[in-house]
Design a protein around this motif. Structure first.
Motif, PDB file in Angstrom:
ATOM      1  N   GLU A  18      34.783  72.466  16.341  1.00 38.78           N
ATOM      2  CA  GLU A  18      33.851  71.811  15.431  1.00 38.78           C
ATOM      3  C   GLU A  18      33.364  70.543  16.115  1.00 38.78           C
ATOM      4  OE1 GLU A  18      35.167  71.186  11.424  1.00 38.78           O
ATOM      5  OE2 GLU A  18      36.525  72.897  11.544  1.00 38.78           O
ATOM      6  N   GLY A  19      32.215  70.070  15.737  1.00 34.46           N
ATOM      7  CA  GLY A  19      31.660  68.868  16.339  1.00 34.46           C
ATOM      8  C   GLY A  19      32.553  67.656  16.206  1.00 34.46           C
ATOM      9  N   ARG A  20      33.373  67.621  15.191  1.00 32.78           N
ATOM     10  CA  ARG A  20      34.242  66.464  14.939  1.00 32.78           C
ATOM     11  C   ARG A  20      35.622  66.569  15.600  1.00 32.78           C
ATOM     12  NH1 ARG A  20      35.732  67.761   8.649  1.00 32.78           N
ATOM     13  NH2 ARG A  20      36.749  69.739   9.118  1.00 32.78           N
ATOM     14  N   THR A  21      35.879  67.653  16.334  1.00 30.96           N
ATOM     15  CA  THR A  21      37.190  67.851  16.955  1.00 30.96           C
ATOM     16  C   THR A  21      37.416  66.830  18.060  1.00 30.96           C
ATOM     17  OG1 THR A  21      37.111  70.217  16.485  1.00 30.96           O
ATOM     18  CG2 THR A  21      38.671  69.500  18.164  1.00 30.96           C
ATOM     19  N   LEU A  22      38.511  66.118  17.949  1.00 31.93           N
ATOM     20  CA  LEU A  22      38.867  65.126  18.959  1.00 31.93           C
ATOM     21  C   LEU A  22      39.447  65.809  20.190  1.00 31.93           C
ATOM     22  CD1 LEU A  22      40.574  62.512  16.629  1.00 31.93           C
ATOM     23  CD2 LEU A  22      38.277  62.387  17.620  1.00 31.93           C
ATOM     24  N   LEU A  23      39.309  65.175  21.339  1.00 33.73           N
ATOM     25  CA  LEU A  23      39.878  65.714  22.569  1.00 33.73           C
ATOM     26  C   LEU A  23      41.385  65.884  22.414  1.00 33.73           C
ATOM     27  CD1 LEU A  23      39.648  66.668  25.483  1.00 33.73           C
ATOM     28  CD2 LEU A  23      39.720  64.255  26.185  1.00 33.73           C
ATOM     29  N   SER A  24      42.050  64.921  21.788  1.00 32.41           N
ATOM     30  CA  SER A  24      43.498  65.030  21.586  1.00 32.41           C
ATOM     31  C   SER A  24      43.843  66.284  20.794  1.00 32.41           C
ATOM     32  CB  SER A  24      44.050  63.787  20.885  1.00 32.41           C
ATOM     33  OG  SER A  24      43.399  63.568  19.649  1.00 32.41           O
ATOM     34  N   SER A  25      43.081  66.591  19.776  1.00 32.40           N
ATOM     35  CA  SER A  25      43.328  67.788  18.960  1.00 32.40           C
ATOM     36  C   SER A  25      43.059  69.053  19.753  1.00 32.40           C
ATOM     37  CB  SER A  25      42.451  67.769  17.703  1.00 32.40           C
ATOM     38  OG  SER A  25      42.775  66.667  16.901  1.00 32.40           O
ATOM     39  N   PHE A  26      42.003  69.060  20.543  1.00 35.07           N
ATOM     40  CA  PHE A  26      41.698  70.227  21.368  1.00 35.07           C
ATOM     41  C   PHE A  26      42.830  70.493  22.356  1.00 35.07           C
ATOM     42  CE2 PHE A  26      39.732  72.104  25.204  1.00 35.07           C
ATOM     43  CZ  PHE A  26      39.311  73.318  24.651  1.00 35.07           C
ATOM     44  N   LEU A  27      43.293  69.441  23.017  1.00 35.32           N
ATOM     45  CA  LEU A  27      44.369  69.600  23.988  1.00 35.32           C
ATOM     46  C   LEU A  27      45.641  70.117  23.319  1.00 35.32           C
ATOM     47  CD1 LEU A  27      43.859  66.304  26.013  1.00 35.32           C
ATOM     48  CD2 LEU A  27      43.352  68.639  26.809  1.00 35.32           C
ATOM     49  N   ARG A  28      45.994  69.539  22.190  1.00 38.11           N
ATOM     50  CA  ARG A  28      47.240  69.895  21.511  1.00 38.11           C
ATOM     51  C   ARG A  28      47.138  71.236  20.777  1.00 38.11           C
ATOM     52  NH1 ARG A  28      51.155  66.535  20.740  1.00 38.11           N
ATOM     53  NH2 ARG A  28      51.648  67.379  18.679  1.00 38.11           N
ATOM     54  N   ASP A  29      46.076  71.403  19.989  1.00 38.48           N
ATOM     55  CA  ASP A  29      46.002  72.555  19.087  1.00 38.48           C
ATOM     56  C   ASP A  29      45.419  73.806  19.733  1.00 38.48           C
ATOM     57  OD1 ASP A  29      46.981  70.757  17.225  1.00 38.48           O
ATOM     58  OD2 ASP A  29      45.016  70.369  16.336  1.00 38.48           O
ATOM     59  N   GLU A  30      44.458  73.625  20.609  1.00 34.26           N
ATOM     60  CA  GLU A  30      43.813  74.786  21.228  1.00 34.26           C
ATOM     61  C   GLU A  30      44.444  75.169  22.565  1.00 34.26           C
ATOM     62  OE1 GLU A  30      41.551  76.626  19.608  1.00 34.26           O
ATOM     63  OE2 GLU A  30      41.792  75.184  17.955  1.00 34.26           O
ATOM     64  N   LEU A  31      44.838  74.166  23.352  1.00 35.33           N
ATOM     65  CA  LEU A  31      45.392  74.443  24.681  1.00 35.33           C
ATOM     66  C   LEU A  31      46.918  74.362  24.713  1.00 35.33           C
ATOM     67  CD1 LEU A  31      42.818  72.566  26.956  1.00 35.33           C
ATOM     68  CD2 LEU A  31      42.754  74.923  26.083  1.00 35.33           C
ATOM     69  N   ASN A  32      47.516  73.983  23.584  1.00 35.88           N
ATOM     70  CA  ASN A  32      48.971  73.883  23.459  1.00 35.88           C
ATOM     71  C   ASN A  32      49.578  72.908  24.471  1.00 35.88           C
ATOM     72  OD1 ASN A  32      51.266  74.536  21.966  1.00 35.88           O
ATOM     73  ND2 ASN A  32      51.920  76.043  23.482  1.00 35.88           N
ATOM     74  N   LEU A  33      48.840  71.867  24.818  1.00 33.61           N
ATOM     75  CA  LEU A  33      49.324  70.808  25.706  1.00 33.61           C
ATOM     76  C   LEU A  33      49.787  69.654  24.815  1.00 33.61           C
ATOM     77  CD1 LEU A  33      46.582  70.999  28.473  1.00 33.61           C
ATOM     78  CD2 LEU A  33      48.940  71.865  28.574  1.00 33.61           C
ATOM     79  N   THR A  34      50.971  69.808  24.262  1.00 33.58           N
ATOM     80  CA  THR A  34      51.462  68.883  23.242  1.00 33.58           C
ATOM     81  C   THR A  34      52.080  67.615  23.805  1.00 33.58           C
ATOM     82  OG1 THR A  34      53.536  70.112  23.139  1.00 33.58           O
ATOM     83  CG2 THR A  34      51.796  70.733  21.561  1.00 33.58           C
ATOM     84  N   GLY A  35      52.046  67.433  25.109  1.00 34.42           N
ATOM     85  CA  GLY A  35      52.530  66.193  25.697  1.00 34.42           C
ATOM     86  C   GLY A  35      51.635  65.012  25.375  1.00 34.42           C
ATOM     87  N   THR A  36      50.377  65.277  25.088  1.00 36.93           N
ATOM     88  CA  THR A  36      49.464  64.223  24.664  1.00 36.93           C
ATOM     89  C   THR A  36      49.777  63.941  23.200  1.00 36.93           C
ATOM     90  OG1 THR A  36      47.762  64.944  26.209  1.00 36.93           O
ATOM     91  CG2 THR A  36      47.036  63.595  24.349  1.00 36.93           C
ATOM     92  N   HIS A  37      50.396  62.802  22.949  1.00 41.82           N
ATOM     93  CA  HIS A  37      50.840  62.483  21.595  1.00 41.82           C
ATOM     94  C   HIS A  37      49.756  61.739  20.822  1.00 41.82           C
ATOM     95  CE1 HIS A  37      55.277  62.641  23.032  1.00 41.82           C
ATOM     96  NE2 HIS A  37      54.739  63.840  22.908  1.00 41.82           N
ATOM     97  N   VAL A  38      49.770  61.910  19.525  1.00 41.86           N
ATOM     98  CA  VAL A  38      48.856  61.196  18.641  1.00 41.86           C
ATOM     99  C   VAL A  38      49.719  60.347  17.730  1.00 41.86           C
ATOM    100  CG1 VAL A  38      47.065  61.384  16.877  1.00 41.86           C
ATOM    101  CG2 VAL A  38      47.150  63.032  18.757  1.00 41.86           C
ATOM    102  N   GLY A  39      49.639  59.048  17.935  1.00 42.94           N
ATOM    103  CA  GLY A  39      50.496  58.155  17.175  1.00 42.94           C
ATOM    104  C   GLY A  39      49.795  57.426  16.056  1.00 42.94           C
ATOM    105  N   CYS A  40      48.503  57.197  16.194  1.00 40.69           N
ATOM    106  CA  CYS A  40      47.839  56.343  15.198  1.00 40.69           C
ATOM    107  C   CYS A  40      46.474  56.855  14.757  1.00 40.69           C
ATOM    108  CB  CYS A  40      47.693  54.936  15.761  1.00 40.69           C
ATOM    109  SG  CYS A  40      46.564  54.844  17.177  1.00 40.69           S
ATOM    110  N   ASP A  41      45.821  57.661  15.571  1.00 39.13           N
ATOM    111  CA  ASP A  41      44.456  58.130  15.279  1.00 39.13           C
ATOM    112  C   ASP A  41      43.431  57.006  15.161  1.00 39.13           C
ATOM    113  OD1 ASP A  41      44.257  60.878  15.390  1.00 39.13           O
ATOM    114  OD2 ASP A  41      44.908  61.181  13.324  1.00 39.13           O
TER     115      ASP A  41
END
Length: 161
Positions: A18-41
């Motif tokens: 979606e146009g609003r998808t953050l890079l952090s979400s794409f990396l974590r949710d779509e590419l399963n690269l969960t090392g990129t942590h989201v602490g505060c948004d």
């Protein structure tokens, strides 16, 4: 929905976001690269730092669509293919530059960029460069020590806090 394509840690990656998808979400949710942590948004903590085209960015402030066509490096790409830790990762381990580990990926990615730009930073320069990366556990002393050790400097003289 938008198609995005990028190179992540040297490998081609693509997806529909979606146009609003953050890079952090794409990396974590779509590419399963969960090392990129989201602490505060809100781009305050630095846990989500990645490199985009060689620039350290907080991936919670960048849309995935903005990274279309980019070279992205995450914490997962820092170790060698055989699992050998990078110099920065090894120094964090050796000098106890982590406790809970939540901030560690962002700290490591920030440190890597610092050492690329300034291979022998002073303690003060390390501390200034870490502004924007928050650690709630360590008090930063061992993080600074680890970064300086990764640069090949003697850290024996760094006073304990």
């Amino acid at each position: 929905m938008t198609q995005v394509s990028m190179t992540v840690n040297g490998k081609a990656a693509k997806g529909t976001v979606e146009g609003r998808t953050l890079l952090s979400s794409f990396l974590r949710d779509e590419l399963n690269l969960t090392g990129t942590h989201v602490g505060c948004d809100t781009s305050q903590c630095g846990a989500c730092v990645v490199h985009v085209n060689g620039v350290a960015v907080k991936s919670c402030t960048m849309l995935a669509a903005e990274a279309d066509g980019a070279e992205v490096a995450t914490i997962e790409g820092q170790a060698a293919p055989d699992g050998t830790l990078s110099a920065v990762q090894q120094a964090f381990q050796d000098h106890h530059g982590l406790q809970c580990g939540f901030c560690t990926p962002g700290m490591v990615m920030t440190a890597v960029k610092l050492l690329e730009e300034n291979p022998k930073p002073s303690e003060h320069e390390v501390r200034v460069h870490l502004e924007g990366n928050i650690c709630r556990c360590t008090g930063y002393h061992n993080i600074v020590k680890a970064i300086m050790a990764a640069s090949g400097q003697d850290v024996g003289a760094i006073a304990a806090e």
